[in-house]
Design a protein around this motif. Structure first.
Motif, PDB file in Angstrom:
ATOM      1  N   GLU A   5       0.832  -1.203   0.089  1.00 26.65           N
ATOM      2  CA  GLU A   5       0.001  -0.002  -0.089  1.00 26.65           C
ATOM      3  C   GLU A   5       0.867   1.293   0.033  1.00 26.65           C
ATOM      4  OE1 GLU A   5      -3.952   0.071   2.324  1.00 26.65           O
ATOM      5  OE2 GLU A   5      -2.651  -1.549   3.265  1.00 26.65           O
ATOM      6  N   SER A   6       0.682   2.005  -1.090  1.00 25.50           N
ATOM      7  CA  SER A   6       1.267   3.363  -0.898  1.00 25.50           C
ATOM      8  C   SER A   6       0.879   4.413   0.142  1.00 25.50           C
ATOM      9  CB  SER A   6       1.045   4.022  -2.215  1.00 25.50           C
ATOM     10  OG  SER A   6      -0.217   4.292  -2.488  1.00 25.50           O
ATOM     11  N   PHE A   7      -0.564   4.809   0.274  1.00 27.35           N
ATOM     12  CA  PHE A   7      -0.698   5.527   1.494  1.00 27.35           C
ATOM     13  C   PHE A   7      -1.588   4.916   2.176  1.00 27.35           C
ATOM     14  CE2 PHE A   7      -3.529   8.842   3.495  1.00 27.35           C
ATOM     15  CZ  PHE A   7      -2.262   9.608   3.707  1.00 27.35           C
ATOM     16  N   HIS A  28       7.737   4.088  -0.686  1.00 26.88           N
ATOM     17  CA  HIS A  28       6.446   4.817  -0.823  1.00 26.88           C
ATOM     18  C   HIS A  28       5.360   4.296  -0.106  1.00 26.88           C
ATOM     19  CE1 HIS A  28       9.112   6.010  -4.049  1.00 26.88           C
ATOM     20  NE2 HIS A  28       9.380   4.811  -4.561  1.00 26.88           N
ATOM     21  N   GLY A  29       5.635   4.116   1.183  1.00 28.84           N
ATOM     22  CA  GLY A  29       4.539   3.591   2.012  1.00 28.84           C
ATOM     23  C   GLY A  29       4.520   4.454   3.421  1.00 28.84           C
ATOM     24  N   GLU A  32       6.703   6.901   4.686  1.00 38.14           N
ATOM     25  CA  GLU A  32       6.347   8.598   4.454  1.00 38.14           C
ATOM     26  C   GLU A  32       5.341   9.311   5.277  1.00 38.14           C
ATOM     27  OE1 GLU A  32       5.691   9.104   0.232  1.00 38.14           O
ATOM     28  OE2 GLU A  32       7.536   7.662  -0.368  1.00 38.14           O
TER      29      GLU A  32
END
Length: 124
Positions: A5-7, A28-29, A32
Motif C-alpha cells: 500500500e502506498s498511502f 513509498h508507504g 512517508e
C-alpha cells in the motif's frame, strides 16, 4: 502490516485519533507517513517478531504511547483536506506558470536530438 500500500488510510485515521500506528516499512508507504519512534513505529516487512514487539511496547508503555499519540495527532494535520488542497493549488499554479518554459525546453531537446541524428548520418 501491508507490503504494497502506498498511502495507508488506516495509518492516517489512527494518527488523527491520536493513536500511534505500527506499520511495515517499505518504499513509498508508511515510512512517508510515520516518523519512527516519534508518532508511530515502523518494522521490517515480514518480521512478525518485530511487529509483535512494537505492538507490545506500545501496549505496555503508556507514557510513550501517549507521547507518540499526541505527536501522531499533530503530524496528521498535514493531511487535512484544506492543507492538501492548498498544496495542489500551489503545484498546479507552478505548473501553469512554467508551462511555456517547459514546452520550450522540450522543443529544444527534440531539435538537438534531430540535429545530432542528422550529423551522425552525414558522417557515415
Amino acid at each position: 502490516a501491508s507490503d504494497a500500500e502506498s498511502f495507508v488510510m488506516s495509518v492516517e485515521v489512527a494518527m488523527r485519533w491520536g493513536t500511534p500506528a505500527v506499520a511495515t516499512e517499505f518504499p513509498h508507504g508508511p515510512a512517508e507517513i510515520i516518523n519512527d519512534g516519534v508518532d508511530g513505529r515502523l518494522v521490517p516487512m515480514g518480521d512478525r517478531q518485530a511487529l509483535a514487539a512494537a505492538l507490545g511496547d506500545l501496549i505496555t508503555d503508556e507514557p510513550d504511547r501517549h507521547r507518540m499519540g499526541e505527536a501522531a495527532r499533530d503530524a496528521a494535520r498535514r493531511f487535512d483536506p484544506a492543507h492538501v488542497a492548498h498544496v495542489y493549488e500551489e503545484l498546479f499554479g507552478d505548473l501553469a506558470a512554467t508551462r511555456s518554459a517547459r514546452a520550450w525546453q522540450r522543443r529544444k531537446a527534440r531539435w538537438r536530438n534531430r540535429a545530432g541524428r542528422a550529423l551522425r548520418r552525414l558522417r557515415h
